[in-house]
Design an enzyme around this catalytic site. Structure first.
Site, PDB file in Angstrom:
ATOM      1  N   LYS A 276       0.819  -1.202   0.000  1.00  0.00           N
ATOM      2  CA  LYS A 276       0.000   0.000   0.000  1.00  0.00           C
ATOM      3  C   LYS A 276       0.857   1.258   0.000  1.00  0.00           C
ATOM      4  O   LYS A 276       0.598   2.209  -0.744  1.00  0.00           O
ATOM      5  CB  LYS A 276      -0.938   0.012   1.202  1.00  0.00           C
ATOM      6  CG  LYS A 276      -1.797   1.268   1.252  1.00  0.00           C
ATOM      7  CD  LYS A 276      -2.472   1.450   2.595  1.00  0.00           C
ATOM      8  CE  LYS A 276      -3.096   2.832   2.684  1.00  0.00           C
ATOM      9  NZ  LYS A 276      -3.672   3.115   4.013  1.00  0.00           N
ATOM     10  N   ASP A 295      -6.549  -0.354   1.079  1.00  0.00           N
ATOM     11  CA  ASP A 295      -6.581  -0.769   2.472  1.00  0.00           C
ATOM     12  C   ASP A 295      -7.978  -1.304   2.749  1.00  0.00           C
ATOM     13  O   ASP A 295      -8.791  -1.461   1.834  1.00  0.00           O
ATOM     14  CB  ASP A 295      -6.204   0.383   3.407  1.00  0.00           C
ATOM     15  CG  ASP A 295      -7.141   1.573   3.276  1.00  0.00           C
ATOM     16  OD1 ASP A 295      -8.165   1.479   2.562  1.00  0.00           O
ATOM     17  OD2 ASP A 295      -6.858   2.619   3.894  1.00  0.00           O
TER      18      ASP A 295
END
Length: 446
Positions: A276, A295
């Site tokens: 991420k 996420d």
């Protein structure tokens, strides 16, 4: 300071909204300056500053850039350290600032056209595009972006901002001090972002821990050390902003020329950089406009609004396969600028942006509580217009979680993307529907 001291760019808010772009979790070094409410620049209602009475500032390596905005114009100017540039070269320096702004905000990209394209493909986006206009991706310095998002792990914007400010204050000498534009007698000091060599020494990790960085302290120091050790060759070079960049910083910028997968692989080598974080850096500083950082919050949006099959057992385990599925889903909807569209949708779904873009009066206090009296003097870094959102949903103030990306308290005053879409057939305007919902929610809380 009079606005005639600023240069101007004709730029309507639908192309760039500073109040949203600089507060939605992309960059953490912009300072928001506002006048006191009795200042002459305040709006006639006296309840909030007028658009041009809010100033945003950021410290580059050789100047401080100051911005203000009206509905159709972006105002800009630069503050330089002593000795001041001679008048004969000031025009050239102002031209450099203009070029930096065009590059940083990627102003060559027509955001209004992109919004229309996304709305035509996506009814969810179409339901809230008018409220959340002007949100575009910044093109940041990769080194600053890398360190900032190492700080973002299990964190929120307020804490990340403090960390980044501490990095600058403790590891970068002050560039200049300047009077506050609205508060007489107050002086603000500006520090550039420190280079990799300043954060690479072995003692940096311990000191950063003492400044509240926690486990991220070692990640930052070790990443800086890796960069310096592996890319120390070559002498520093100057860029167009009289910016002397270290060899390791120049190497990071070269990742922009790589394929997305190759650039990601290089970023994943650094300590504290997972998928991420790497994707945030790719999107926000390396021109990979198709990348969607995923996420649990983004996953939940995909499940609730875009038909992605929900994982069993509650909170999903974000496996590489699931991560790729979410990316592929959003890319199939939005195309080459999927990362840009995702940022608009992500911002819109944050409860802290629930009143953004609505011309509604302040919420009434709950029964038995009186509103807090505002201080007459405004601090140097106040948020105006919108609250500061977390990068991921923050913990409830009534039930704290050790991880900032788990759950948010249910807020009956907020309006989610689902609610916006469900009410598109209502004959009332969007603002009227929200007012009606707020009134109904308020009475339920009495």
């Amino acid at each position: 300071m009079a606005l005639n001291a600023f240069k101007t760019i004709p730029l309507p808010i639908p192309q760039l909204s500073l109040a949203a772009v600089l507060k939605c979790g992309q960059s953490f070094r912009w300072t928001t300056l506002t006048p006191t409410l009795d200042d002459s620049d305040a709006s006639p209602t006296g309840t909030e500053p007028s658009p041009t009475a809010v100033e945003y500032r950021i410290c580059l390596k050789d100047r401080v850039v100051c911005l203000r905005q009206s509905p159709d114009t972006l105002y800009y100017r630069s503050i330089y350290p002593d000795p001041q540039p001679p008048s004969s070269t000031l025009h050239r320096f102002d031209a450099e600032t203009l070029e930096w702004l065009k590059d940083y905000f990627q102003l060559k990209i027509d955001l209004v056209s992109l919004y229309k394209e996304w709305a035509a493909k996506d009814s969810v986006f179409a339901g809230f595009q008018d409220r959340f206009e002007g949100i575009r991706i910044l093109r940041q310095d990769p080194w600053e972006n890398l360190v900032s998002f190492i700080c973002s792990s299990n964190n929120n914007i307020s804490r990340i901002t403090k960390m980044v400010q501490n990095l600058c204050m403790h590891y970068s000498p002050p560039l200049l001090s300047d009077p506050h534009p609205f508060i007489p007698g107050e002086t603000l000091t500006y520090h550039p972002f420190p280079p990799p060599s300043a954060l690479a020494p072995s003692g940096v990790g311990l000191r950063l821990r003492s400044l509240g960085f926690g486990y991220r302290a070692d990640y930052i120091q070790r990443t800086a050390q890796m960069l310096v050790d592996e890319h120390r060759s070559g002498t520093p070079k100057s860029t167009s902003l009289r910016d002397t960049a270290e060899a390791s910083e120049l190497w990071l910028r070269q990742l922009r020329k790589m394929k997305t997968s190759d650039a990601r692989d290089e970023l994943l080598k650094f300590v504290g950089v997972g998928r991420k974080v790497a994707d945030c850096i790719l999107l926000m500083s390396m021109d990979k406009k198709e990348v969607v950082p995923v996420d649990t919050h983004v996953y939940q949006i995909a499940v609730k609004h875009y038909g992605l099959k929900s994982a069993t057992g509650g909170k999903p385990n974000m496996t590489p396969k699931l991560y790729e599925q979410v990316n592929a889903k959003f890319f199939s909807i939005w195309g080459d600028y999927a990362g840009w569209a995702h940022t608009v949708l992500f911002t819109a779904d944050l409860k802290s942006f629930s009143s953004y873009g609505l011309n509604t009066p302040p919420s009434q206090p709950l029964a038995g509580k009186s509103p807090k009296k505002k201080s007459k003097t405004t601090a140097a870094t106040l948020d105006i217009g919108i609250p500061t959102p977390p990068l991921t949903p923050g913990p409830s103030p009534l039930k704290r979680s050790r991880e900032s990306d788990k759950f948010e308290e249910e807020d009956p005053m907020s309006m989610s993307i689902s609610q916006l879409c469900e009410e598109t057939s209502d004959s009332l305007s969007l603002a009227d529907r929200v007012k009606k919902r707020r009134r109904r929610s308020y009475h339920l809380l009495q």
